[in-house]
Design a protein around this motif. Structure first.
Motif, mmCIF file in Angstrom:
data_model
loop_
_atom_site.group_PDB
_atom_site.id
_atom_site.type_symbol
_atom_site.label_atom_id
_atom_site.label_comp_id
_atom_site.label_asym_id
_atom_site.label_seq_id
_atom_site.Cartn_x
_atom_site.Cartn_y
_atom_site.Cartn_z
ATOM 1 N N PRO A 152 0.812 -1.220 0.000
ATOM 2 C CA PRO A 152 0.000 0.000 0.000
ATOM 3 C C PRO A 152 0.845 1.270 0.000
ATOM 4 C CG PRO A 152 -0.881 -1.572 1.568
ATOM 5 C CD PRO A 152 0.424 -2.135 1.082
ATOM 6 N N GLU A 153 1.998 1.223 0.681
ATOM 7 C CA GLU A 153 2.867 2.396 0.724
ATOM 8 C C GLU A 153 3.377 2.771 -0.667
ATOM 9 O OE1 GLU A 153 2.563 0.510 4.632
ATOM 10 O OE2 GLU A 153 3.106 -0.282 2.648
ATOM 11 N N ALA A 154 3.605 1.759 -1.511
ATOM 12 C CA ALA A 154 4.064 2.030 -2.876
ATOM 13 C C ALA A 154 2.966 2.700 -3.693
ATOM 14 C CB ALA A 154 4.517 0.744 -3.545
ATOM 15 N N LEU A 155 1.736 2.214 -3.550
ATOM 16 C CA LEU A 155 0.616 2.847 -4.255
ATOM 17 C C LEU A 155 0.418 4.274 -3.764
ATOM 18 C CD1 LEU A 155 -1.821 2.757 -6.163
ATOM 19 C CD2 LEU A 155 -3.161 1.851 -4.254
ATOM 20 N N ALA A 156 0.456 4.462 -2.447
ATOM 21 C CA ALA A 156 0.293 5.812 -1.893
ATOM 22 C C ALA A 156 1.397 6.736 -2.405
ATOM 23 C CB ALA A 156 0.298 5.758 -0.371
ATOM 24 N N GLY A 157 2.614 6.213 -2.511
ATOM 25 C CA GLY A 157 3.710 7.021 -3.025
ATOM 26 C C GLY A 157 3.511 7.399 -4.479
ATOM 27 N N ALA A 158 2.969 6.474 -5.276
ATOM 28 C CA ALA A 158 2.698 6.772 -6.680
ATOM 29 C C ALA A 158 1.641 7.858 -6.810
ATOM 30 C CB ALA A 158 2.252 5.505 -7.402
ATOM 31 N N ILE A 159 0.608 7.785 -5.972
ATOM 32 C CA ILE A 159 -0.441 8.810 -6.002
ATOM 33 C C ILE A 159 0.123 10.159 -5.577
ATOM 34 C CG2 ILE A 159 -2.640 9.535 -5.006
ATOM 35 C CD1 ILE A 159 -3.330 6.542 -4.703
ATOM 36 N N ALA A 160 0.852 10.146 -4.463
ATOM 37 C CA ALA A 160 1.394 11.409 -3.948
ATOM 38 C C ALA A 160 2.382 12.021 -4.938
ATOM 39 C CB ALA A 160 2.069 11.173 -2.601
ATOM 40 N N GLY A 161 3.229 11.196 -5.527
ATOM 41 C CA GLY A 161 4.227 11.718 -6.448
ATOM 42 C C GLY A 161 3.625 12.406 -7.653
ATOM 43 N N ALA A 162 2.487 11.901 -8.125
ATOM 44 C CA ALA A 162 1.875 12.464 -9.325
ATOM 45 C C ALA A 162 0.846 13.538 -9.037
ATOM 46 C CB ALA A 162 1.221 11.346 -10.136
ATOM 47 N N LEU A 163 0.154 13.443 -7.888
ATOM 48 C CA LEU A 163 -1.035 14.268 -7.690
ATOM 49 C C LEU A 163 -0.993 15.196 -6.484
ATOM 50 C CD1 LEU A 163 -3.704 11.481 -8.376
ATOM 51 C CD2 LEU A 163 -2.939 13.248 -9.959
ATOM 52 N N LYS A 164 -0.062 14.973 -5.558
ATOM 53 C CA LYS A 164 -0.109 15.744 -4.314
ATOM 54 C C LYS A 164 0.019 17.244 -4.553
ATOM 55 C CE LYS A 164 1.951 15.785 0.333
ATOM 56 N NZ LYS A 164 3.014 15.188 1.185
ATOM 57 N N HIS A 165 0.787 17.638 -5.566
ATOM 58 C CA HIS A 165 0.995 19.059 -5.823
ATOM 59 C C HIS A 165 -0.287 19.767 -6.269
ATOM 60 C CE1 HIS A 165 1.187 17.449 -9.920
ATOM 61 N NE2 HIS A 165 0.960 18.682 -10.346
ATOM 62 N N LEU A 166 -1.301 18.983 -6.675
ATOM 63 C CA LEU A 166 -2.569 19.586 -7.089
ATOM 64 C C LEU A 166 -3.411 20.031 -5.897
ATOM 65 C CD1 LEU A 166 -3.570 17.029 -9.881
ATOM 66 C CD2 LEU A 166 -2.536 19.293 -10.196
ATOM 67 N N ASP A 167 -3.062 19.549 -4.693
ATOM 68 C CA ASP A 167 -3.777 19.904 -3.463
ATOM 69 C C ASP A 167 -5.269 19.595 -3.574
ATOM 70 O OD1 ASP A 167 -3.982 20.783 -0.855
ATOM 71 O OD2 ASP A 167 -4.409 22.858 -1.435
ATOM 72 N N LEU A 168 -5.570 18.367 -4.005
ATOM 73 C CA LEU A 168 -6.950 17.915 -4.136
ATOM 74 C C LEU A 168 -7.169 16.647 -3.302
ATOM 75 C CD1 LEU A 168 -7.557 18.182 -7.989
ATOM 76 C CD2 LEU A 168 -8.654 19.569 -6.220
#
Length: 447
Positions: free
Chosen positions: A278-294
């Motif tokens: 799960p940590e790998a999936l969360a990292g993939a999401i955060a790496g691509a989308l976290k900067h959008l602040d959504l």
């Protein structure tokens, strides 16, 4: 494209002890035999009969929390919506509702089941390529959280239905990013040739069209690239990167985007696959989308429910052919379809304590259904099973009972929920009379 896993893999099968070591919900006791949590499966087989499904409540809780915590630790504002298509038993849904889970449904029937299971429509995403107008009306009347539109034609239908009701439907566009998830061809959903979603190149124009339509409130972008993804998270990263580009473009046009639905698909190790954490999936999401602040959402089904369930079955007979040993079970492909449909591999463990350390030799494990495809495995090393012995097929909590049928006039198996040392039947075995109850013969038919 990934090839399906053969029923008899070329590499040696995991040892029984290895299968147990990876599944903390299962233990082998010297006297009680194979146990799910603290309940001997032999007791369930004796009191409920076979075939029967058994689900571990604590495994459902533990795995839901692992996903939730991984997303939170990655700094994401995230919600987890359980994919009800994987297991829609009301007791399973109630366990997850108690953890705060939302739901992902693909039919009006699943929406009714999840609401009955304690997950409100206001925490539910309605996905699927073939929603009917009646199903949409029911979802909107129930205050659905989100509808994932999968085509321009569906958007027009959603607008008409919602406007007729005097409502604004909360709609996200599911995009097809043309990413190969490298999973079985029958469960990949994010490639250009798949029936799901809108081509990502067409999504911005359709999103702008939604914003102009009556009855539609555009709320975000959704993506789901496939199921049982085990080859790392690179495909997730690629899909989410394309979604991030699309969101940025939509914002550049002044269009509102409230959230991103990241779908599901995280695989589990049925055999000896090295599945992402799960940590790998969360990292993939955060790496691509976290900067959008959504806010983001995920829609797991198999990852939560698969390891939580087993199918308990009894040996009917052992047939010795010219070159093969056939162990015939009372469970068939109508109960567990995955091996016949996907060439899927499931661990098989004896339930009786005396068999766990016995000598083994190859056997084909088959069911009683009148189909050659009713084969669970070929050449699996198993003890000298005898009629009446009980076995458990592992990792059957997702796409097991949910895909069952009454083919060959075989009633649906019972379902049991285990919680520590407590257990209860949560769906009675279907009586044969149910197979006749809704049938009738016209009075003009002779006989």
């Amino acid at each position: 494209m990934a090839s399906p896993l053969p029923l008899a893999p070329d590499t040696p099968d995991p040892e029984f002890r290895d299968l147990l070591a990876q599944r903390p919900q299962l233990t082998a006791h010297a006297q009680d035999g194979l146990c799910l949590e603290d309940v001997p499966l032999a007791r369930i087989a004796a009191e409920v009969g076979t075939p029967s499904w058994a689900y571990s409540a604590n495994t459902l809780r533990r795995r839901y929390r692992a996903l939730r915590d991984a997303l939170g630790d990655a700094g994401l504002r995230a919600t987890v919506h359980f994919a009800a298509k994987s297991n829609s038993n009301l007791a399973v849904l109630r366990v997850l509702a108690g953890e705060g889970a939302g739901a992902d449904v693909v039919s009006g029937g699943e929406l009714r089941l999840t609401v009955a299971g304690g997950i409100g429509a206001d925490r539910t995403v309605f996905s699927g390529v073939g929603k009917t107008a009646a199903e949409v009306r029911e979802a909107l009347a129930a205050n659905i959280f989100q509808i994932n539109a999968e085509s321009a034609e569906e958007v027009e239908m959603l607008s008409a239905v919602a406007a007729e009701m005097g409502l604004r439907a909360p709609v996200a566009i599911r995009v097809n990013p043309d990413v190969d998830a490298r999973t079985h061809a029958k469960i990949t959903t994010g490639k250009a040739e798949n029936k799901f979603g809108v081509a990502i190149a067409d999504a911005a124009a359709l999103y702008a069209r939604m914003a102009s339509l009556p009855g539609i409130r555009p709320i975000g972008i959704a993506v789901h690239i496939g199921s049982q993804i085990t080859e790392g998270v690179s495909a997730f990263r690629a899909a989410y990167a394309r979604v991030a580009e699309l969101v940025t473009a939509l914002r550049g046009r002044g269009l509102p985007v409230e959230r991103v639905d990241c779908g599901g698909g995280l695989g589990i190790p049925y055999r000896d696959e090295v599945a992402p954490k799960p940590e790998a999936l969360a990292g993939a999401i955060a790496g691509a989308l976290k900067h959008l602040d959504l806010p983001v959402m995920i829609e797991p089904g198999r990852w939560i429910a698969g390891p939580a369930g087993v199918l308990i079955s009894r040996v009917v007979l052992v047939k010795h052919g010219a070159t093969r040993r056939f162990v015939v079970l009372d469970a068939g492909m109508n109960d567990l379809l995955r091996p016949a449909m996907y060439d899927a591999w499931h661990g098989i463990l004896p339930v009786g304590a005396e068999l766990f350390h016995s000598a083994r030799r190859p056997a084909d494990v088959v069911g009683p259904v009148c189909e050659t495809g009713d084969t669970f495995t070929r050449g699996r090393d198993l003890p000298e099973l005898r009629p009446g012995d009980v076995v458990a097929m592992l990792d059957a909590g997702a796409y097991g009972a949910a895909m069952s049928s009454t083919y060959n006039a075989r009633p649906l198996a019972a379902e049991v929920l285990v919680d520590g040392n407590r257990w209860a039947v949560v769906r009675e075995r279907q009586p044969f009379e149910d197979l006749l109850a809704r049938q009738s013969v016209p009075d003009w038919v002779a006989g």
